[in-house]
Design a protein around this motif. Structure first.
Motif, PDB file in Angstrom:
ATOM      1  N   UNK A  35      58.594  -0.526 -16.028  1.00 57.51           N
ATOM      2  CA  UNK A  35      58.395  -1.844 -15.333  1.00 57.51           C
ATOM      3  C   UNK A  35      57.120  -2.164 -14.946  1.00 57.51           C
ATOM      4  N   UNK A  36      56.431  -2.368 -16.078  1.00 57.55           N
ATOM      5  CA  UNK A  36      54.838  -2.359 -15.968  1.00 57.55           C
ATOM      6  C   UNK A  36      54.357  -3.946 -15.803  1.00 57.55           C
ATOM      7  N   UNK A  45      51.173   6.906 -15.752  1.00 58.10           N
ATOM      8  CA  UNK A  45      50.647   7.516 -14.367  1.00 58.10           C
ATOM      9  C   UNK A  45      49.702   6.489 -13.644  1.00 58.10           C
ATOM     10  N   UNK A  46      49.038   5.681 -14.174  1.00 57.44           N
ATOM     11  CA  UNK A  46      47.944   4.581 -13.767  1.00 57.44           C
ATOM     12  C   UNK A  46      47.624   3.433 -14.433  1.00 57.44           C
ATOM     13  N   UNK A  67      51.107   4.237  -5.697  1.00 57.41           N
ATOM     14  CA  UNK A  67      50.348   3.746  -4.779  1.00 57.41           C
ATOM     15  C   UNK A  67      50.797   2.209  -4.619  1.00 57.41           C
ATOM     16  N   UNK A  68      51.466   1.892  -3.599  1.00 60.80           N
ATOM     17  CA  UNK A  68      51.950   0.269  -3.310  1.00 60.80           C
ATOM     18  C   UNK A  68      51.138  -0.448  -2.353  1.00 60.80           C
ATOM     19  N   UNK A 122      56.170  -6.412 -11.448  1.00 58.77           N
ATOM     20  CA  UNK A 122      57.549  -6.323 -11.513  1.00 58.77           C
ATOM     21  C   UNK A 122      58.025  -5.212 -10.510  1.00 58.77           C
ATOM     22  N   UNK A 123      57.200  -4.844  -9.478  1.00 56.16           N
ATOM     23  CA  UNK A 123      57.630  -3.674  -8.553  1.00 56.16           C
ATOM     24  C   UNK A 123      57.412  -2.369  -8.803  1.00 56.16           C
ATOM     25  N   UNK A 124      56.860  -2.096 -10.086  1.00 58.07           N
ATOM     26  CA  UNK A 124      57.055  -0.442 -10.265  1.00 58.07           C
ATOM     27  C   UNK A 124      56.704   0.315  -9.286  1.00 58.07           C
ATOM     28  N   UNK A 125      55.374   0.212  -8.469  1.00 56.79           N
ATOM     29  CA  UNK A 125      54.985   1.208  -7.515  1.00 56.79           C
ATOM     30  C   UNK A 125      55.659   1.247  -6.348  1.00 56.79           C
TER      31      UNK A 125
END
Ligand SMILES: C[S@@+](CC[C@H](N)C(=O)[O-])C[C@H]1O[C@@H](n2cnc3c(N)ncnc32)[C@H](O)[C@@H]1O
Length: 395
Positions: free
Chosen positions: A124-125, A156-157, A221-222, A132-135
């Motif tokens: 979901x990137x 990972x990032x 990290x959101x 798309x709300x991944x974090x």
């Protein structure tokens, strides 16, 4: 639809009809993207260990879960909130992995496990990593102990990039609203569109200046994403938008990554996030375009500002899709919200279910006491059926 391999054919057929053509198209494009598949294969070869329990968050077709099993994972928990999970289940079975997969048809926020998992894999990137709300979903799994504190996250990032672009008129998402074809004024839509990021696929010739690195985002990290960067133009023309794209680091230790950079011939198949600049700002070769972004990941709210010489444009989703009163709704802490009739109906249904009421009696109850909520008896029956499908254990 009669197909083989399902655990309950009648039920599978019912769900299969509900996987839409657009989902089939979307997932078809993922399972045929050799660049993406090869990158995940390389990453999993190093990252997946034999006793790993892997969460495939938003498994879709099951592609990433299949790759993790192929790489030797002990178990995959395939999680998807949509009916596509039933097709994924058959696919895992058809590929001989049925005994190593657990299926959960739920949103990840409702996922619980007996033992925390070692790895989460998730695609979901979006096209610009955050949209798309991944974090938020990954953070939630850590916070609720569904993942081990040192669990691996793939990707990972991310490195985020932005570039000033000129969209050809045929692709410019603002043009339809300015069109004279109907003779009507669609100004309100035009304003909303000018304040909304769009998913589209740009090509290298849209870029007026080079894409520049803007931010680094950790999948755990959101927090807010803020940056202010500049690109010096190499082509003259109207800046109609700022293009956001990314590099997703699947296995940073071994340099395995994926990018949708429109200038990279090795890019994977993924849209870009286009932020309109309205009205367009004309640039000459050598102009400096300064792009400032403020992205509130929790609120799904992006604000962007573009400056060239002494011209400036500002836009924000706050003025676009955030005009919906439902989204804006933010009640004060001391308010006492009254339950609506619809809410009462849902509560009564759940209470009756919890008290062990048979299905036919539930329908009678709802159709009788909450007749005002339904146009027909069949609508009441469908409501109860959906409540049962949504909130009851499958027996
Ligand atoms: C972008 S597709 C990913 C497909 C697959 N992982 C792949 O790489 O081909 C997203 C899928 O995840 C599901 N989904 C998105 N967010 C989810 C969440 N937080 N929990 C459960 N399912 C989710 C959607 O229903 C959709 O099927």
């Amino acid at each position: 639809v009669a197909r083989s391999g399902g655990t309950d054919r009648r039920e599978t057929a019912r769900y299969a009809r509900r996987v839409s053509w657009s989902e089939l198209n979307e997932h078809g494009s993922y399972v045929s993207d050799g660049v993406k598949i090869e990158a995940y294969r390389r990453a999993f070869a190093n990252l997946i260990r034999p006793d790993d329990v892997v969460i495939d968050m938003g498994c879709g077709s099951g592609l990433l879960g299949l790759l993790a099993l192929e790489a030797g994972a002990a178990k995959v928990v395939a999680v998807d909130s949509g009916p596509i999970l039933e097709l994924a289940r058959e696919t895992f079975e058809a590929n001989g992995f049925g005994d190593r997969v657990e299926y959960r048809r739920t949103h990840s926020a409702q996922l619980t496990l007996d033992q925390p998992a070692d790895v989460v894999i998730c695609d979901q990137i979006g096209g610009f990593a955050h949209e798309v709300g991944l974090t938020r979903n990954v953070r939630d799994l850590f916070d609720r102990g569904v993942l081990k504190p040192d669990a691996r996250v793939v990707p990972d990032s991310f490195d985020l990039f932005v570039a000033p672009v000129s969209a050809p008129e045929s692709d410019d998402p603002l043009r339809p609203w300015a069109s004279a074809a109907s003779g009507f004024d669609f100004g309100p839509f035009q304003r909303s569109a000018a304040n909304s990021p769009f998913r589209l696929t740009a090509t290298a010739d849209w870029l007026l200046g080079p894409g520049v690195p803007a931010a680094h985002l950790d999948a755990r990290d959101e927090d807010k994403i803020t940056f202010r960067v500049s690109s010096r133009t190499q082509t003259a023309g109207p800046v109609t938008g700022i293009l956001g794209y990314m590099r997703a680091h699947l296995d940073p230790a071994h340099g395995v990554s994926l990018t949708n950079d429109p200038t990279d011939p090795g890019r994977f198949r993924r849209w870009h996030l286009y932020h309109p600049v309205e009205p367009a700002i004309h640039v000459e070769v050598g102009d400096e375009v300064t792009m400032s972004f403020d992205v509130n990941q929790r609120g799904h709210l992006s604000t962007w500002q573009v400056t060239v010489n002494d011209e400036q444009r500002s836009a924000s989703q706050f003025f676009g899709d955030f005009l919906d009163p439902l989204v804006m709704f933010d009640p004060p802490g001391d308010s006492v919200p009254p339950l609506s009739r619809t809410g009462q109906c849902r509560r009564a249904t759940l209470d009756a279910i919890a008290a062990g009421t048979p299905f036919s009696r539930l329908v009678e109850l709802v159709a009788g006491e909450y007749a005002d909520q339904f146009r027909t008896a069949d609508e009441a029956r469908r409501f109860v059926r959906d409540m049962v499908a949504r909130y009851c254990e499958r027996t």
